[in-house]
Each structure stands twice: as structure tokens, then as C-alpha cells.
Design a protein around this motif. Structure first.
Motif, PDB file in Angstrom:
ATOM      1  N   SER A   1      -3.304   4.409 -26.599  1.00  0.00           N
ATOM      2  CA  SER A   1      -4.321   4.045 -27.579  1.00  0.00           C
ATOM      3  C   SER A   1      -5.692   4.536 -27.132  1.00  0.00           C
ATOM      4  CB  SER A   1      -4.358   2.524 -27.768  1.00  0.00           C
ATOM      5  OG  SER A   1      -4.908   1.896 -26.616  1.00  0.00           O
ATOM      6  N   PHE A   2      -6.639   4.515 -28.054  1.00  0.00           N
ATOM      7  CA  PHE A   2      -8.010   4.913 -27.718  1.00  0.00           C
ATOM      8  C   PHE A   2      -8.591   4.000 -26.648  1.00  0.00           C
ATOM      9  CE2 PHE A   2     -12.568   4.044 -28.561  1.00  0.00           C
ATOM     10  CZ  PHE A   2     -13.083   5.249 -28.090  1.00  0.00           C
ATOM     11  N   LEU A   3      -8.355   2.701 -26.757  1.00  0.00           N
ATOM     12  CA  LEU A   3      -8.893   1.757 -25.779  1.00  0.00           C
ATOM     13  C   LEU A   3      -8.269   1.972 -24.406  1.00  0.00           C
ATOM     14  CD1 LEU A   3      -9.097  -1.524 -27.890  1.00  0.00           C
ATOM     15  CD2 LEU A   3     -10.874   0.194 -27.480  1.00  0.00           C
ATOM     16  N   GLU A   4      -6.981   2.280 -24.354  1.00  0.00           N
ATOM     17  CA  GLU A   4      -6.329   2.572 -23.073  1.00  0.00           C
ATOM     18  C   GLU A   4      -6.921   3.826 -22.457  1.00  0.00           C
ATOM     19  OE1 GLU A   4      -1.851   0.756 -23.812  1.00  0.00           O
ATOM     20  OE2 GLU A   4      -2.343   2.758 -24.561  1.00  0.00           O
ATOM     21  N   LEU A   5      -7.172   4.834 -23.283  1.00  0.00           N
ATOM     22  CA  LEU A   5      -7.760   6.079 -22.797  1.00  0.00           C
ATOM     23  C   LEU A   5      -9.155   5.819 -22.245  1.00  0.00           C
ATOM     24  CD1 LEU A   5      -7.572   9.511 -24.558  1.00  0.00           C
ATOM     25  CD2 LEU A   5      -9.737   8.684 -23.669  1.00  0.00           C
ATOM     26  N   ALA A   6      -9.950   5.019 -22.959  1.00  0.00           N
ATOM     27  CA  ALA A   6     -11.311   4.724 -22.518  1.00  0.00           C
ATOM     28  C   ALA A   6     -11.317   3.979 -21.192  1.00  0.00           C
ATOM     29  CB  ALA A   6     -12.033   3.907 -23.589  1.00  0.00           C
ATOM     30  N   ARG A   7     -10.426   2.994 -21.032  1.00  0.00           N
ATOM     31  CA  ARG A   7     -10.362   2.245 -19.775  1.00  0.00           C
ATOM     32  C   ARG A   7      -9.923   3.146 -18.629  1.00  0.00           C
ATOM     33  NH1 ARG A   7      -8.479  -2.083 -23.194  1.00  0.00           N
ATOM     34  NH2 ARG A   7      -6.319  -1.395 -22.942  1.00  0.00           N
TER      35      ARG A   7
END
Length: 361
Positions: free
Chosen positions: A126-132
Motif C-alpha cells: 500500500s501507499f502507507l506501507e511504502l511511505a513507512r
């Protein structure tokens, strides 16, 4: 889910040198000397083969810690296909210090489900996983280069050094401030097709090699810190480099035997079991009972199982080659899906060896 099985490393390297367009959208190269990943058609000067890592998805490149090349822009295909990806990646690049959440995505006018599906489709996360992941990677880079926790936290975009300490502490099981600036045992990560691994080594031997998400990792690191009298910290040694090279060769189908010097942290009996594990040929498995019999302790199956579970040098000490007496996979600290994949890789090794022996006159 992989739709394209990568060929061998030699074939991939030739395709990279010739800028073969048929690999567009199906394979990427990570360059260990620069830390970037590229398309095969990238116009930049080509790396040496020993500096290449091969990937079958964008997400795998990012998860392994590589950044997208600014010349060939490997993310462009995904962003062209779905503009929401480009807009969110641009926003991520413009606000590297921001702690992204679903409310941010909604505030930008996007449907959270749509965004999640788009990123999963192209990146496998997900985008949030990528950002973290991107934030944590930047912090680890700073600390591995000798930066302070404060500098690493700021570079990683955490709101405070304490927030970064908490995140790294949760991963390693210890506060970064307790790590030594002059380590006797050095921590670094090594990227593999099955996920990043934490490696701990001194200048002569490898002491630990575990997948980053192994639940026992924090406990194992605390024990190593105690053994090193507190001198455990970030850094990279020649042993890390050797381990990374041999793991790459293993996953590329070129190596089944490892020569990295190992340090055992266990009793003499445990060491005997770990030696026996290293003698199991790739492509073969043993039950706990068979392993116990092989070391002359036929009634010690349970003790052998405990020693197997206490192994903290994954893959190089192949505890994944031990299965239940009924043929079941049984437990594996790195996850049963990884154990299954490792056995599949080694079955391919054995099959190739048999085919070669039959074809020889």
C-alpha cells in the motif's frame, strides 16, 4: 504474485547490457554500488555484474532499500497507468518528513480503497506501507554511516528522535541510544528476494542472520549485546559483504555451499546439531529423528528440535531443511512461506544437478 519468472543472472545481465526492451515492466535491476534501481533500458553506464540485484516487481526493489533512478524513472510506467500513483509519490517526495495516514489520502480527494488497490497492483504494497518503509530506510542509512539518532530521525522524517527510537527499538528490541558508536559486533541489513535480513558480524565471523520480521530477533540481539559487553552498534564489515555476495549467488542459482566464517552462540550439543544441519545437501531434507540418529543421539529428537529452533544464522545454517516425520514443514522462525520457498529453490538446484549428470557422457 509474480507473473514472470526471472531467468538466470547471466541472461539478465546480457539483457541489461543490450538494453533489451522486452523486459520493460517485467524486471528491474538494483545497483548495490549506487543504491538505485533501474529499467533495463536505462541510458546510464552499466554496473558490474557483481553489483547487480534482480527484481520482478517495483515493490521488491523498494523493499530491498533501493531508490528509483532519476534518469530512467522506473516508476513512470505505473504513474502513467494510474495518475493517482504519480500524484501521491510526488506528494511523498515533497513532504519526506510527513507521517502519512489514511486521513491524508482522503483529504487529497482520493478514495482510500482505490489508492490501496492501485499501489498493491503496481508495487505489491500500500501507499502507507511504502511511505513507512522509505522513512525507515533513510534513517538506517544515516545510522549505518555513523550519524546520530537525532540525525537519523530527522532524515527519516520522524517528528522527534524519540519517535524514531521507538520505531527502531520495536524492530531491534533495544533503544538506538544504547547502541555502541565503536561496536565490536556490527548490525547491518542484507537484502534478499525473500525480504530484508538483519546481519550481525565482527571483522572475522558472522554471529547472526535473521529475517527482519522474525519475532525472536529482539531477544537474540539483546543477548549478543550482553555477550559483546554493550559494544553492539550499526556498521558494515567485510563479513557482511561476503555474506551478501554468497546469498545473492544462492538465490541466483549459483551456490549451495557457504564459506562465510560463523560464530556459534550455544552449547556444544547445539553446535553439533548446527554442524549436522550444514551437512544436509541442498535439495534434501531430514526429520528431527533422522538428524538425532545422524549425530549418534537417536533418543534426543526433542533436544535436536530445540537446537534447530535456537539457530540464529538462517539459510547458512539450513534449519529449513528439517521437517516433521510425517513430511510436514513444521515451524520456521522466518515463516513457513519462506521455508517452503527455500525448499523449492533447493529442489530446483537438485533437479538441475541430476539433469547435468545425466547429460554428461
Amino acid at each position: 504474485m509474480t507473473l514472470f519468472d526471472l531467468p538466470d543472472a547471466d541472461t539478465l545481465y546480457i539483457a541489461l547490457l543490450t538494453r533489451d526492451p522486452s523486459y520493460e515492466g517485467r524486471a528491474w535491476v538494483g545497483v548495490t554500488s549506487t543504491g538505485v534501481f533501474c529499467r533495463f533500458t536505462c541510458p546510464a553506464r552499466k554496473p558490474k555484474p557483481e553489483n547487480c540485484r534482480w527484481f520482478d516487481s517495483l515493490g521488491a526493489c523498494i523493499e530491498a532499500g533501493f531508490r528509483p533512478c532519476k534518469r530512467c524513472q522506473p516508476l513512470k510506467a505505473a504513474t502513467d497507468a494510474e495518475p493517482v500513483i504519480e500524484e501521491l509519490l510526488t506528494a511523498l517526495g515533497e513532504r519526506p518528513e510527513h507521517r502519512w495516514c489514511e486521513a491524508d489520502v482522503t483529504a487529497m480527494g482520493y478514495d482510500r480503497g482505490t489508492v490501496r488497490r492501485a499501489f498493491k497492483r503496481h508495487f505489491g504494497m500500500s501507499f502507507l506501507e511504502l511511505a513507512r518503509l522509505e522513512r525507515l530506510r533513510r534513517g538506517f542509512e544515516v545510522m549505518s554511516e555513523g550519524g546520530t539518532v537525532l540525525e537519523a530521525g530527522l532524515e527519516a522524517g520522524f517528528s522527534s528522535a524519540s519517535a524514531f527510537r521507538a520505531r527502531v527499538g520495536a524492530l531491534l528490541g533495544m533503544a538506538p541510544g544504547t547502541l555502541s558508536a565503536d561496536p565490536l559486533l556490527s548490525i547491518d541489513w542484507i537484502d534478499t528476494p525473500l525480504g530484508p535480513m538483519i546481519a550481525v558480524a565482527d571483522g572475522h565471523r558472522l554471529h547472526l542472520l535473521e529475517f527482519m520480521d522474525r519475532k525472536a530477533l529482539p531477544t537474540e540481539l539483546r543477548k549478543l549485546a550482553e555477550a559483546a559487553k554493550g559494544r553492539l552498534g550499526f556498521g558494515r564489515t567485510a563479513i557482511h559483504d561476503q555474506t551478501a555476495r554468497e546469498l545473492t549467488a544462492y538465490f541466483d542459482g549459483k551456490r549451495t555451499v557457504f564459506t562465510v566464517p560463523l560464530a556459534y552462540h550455544g552449547s556444544g550439543f547445539y553446535g553439533q546439531v548446527w554442524d549436522a544441519l550444514r551437512e544436509i545437501p541442498a535439495g534434501e531434507t531430514r526429520s528431527y529423528g533422522a538428524l538425532a540418529t545422524g549425530i549418534g543421539r537417536p533418543t534426543a529428537s526433542r533436544a535436536v528440535a530445540r537446537a534447530n529452533g535456537a539457530n540464529q544464522i538462517a539459510i547458512l545454517i539450513p534449519c529449513h531443511r528439517v521437517i516433521g516425520a510425517d513430511g510436514s514443514l513444521t515451524g520456521y522462525g522466518g515463516g513457513l512461506w519462506r521455508k517452503q520457498r527455500l525448499l523449492e529453490i533447493e529442489t530446483d538446484y537438485a533437479r538441475a544437478a541430476r539433469t547435468e549428470s545425466v547429460s554428461q557422457p
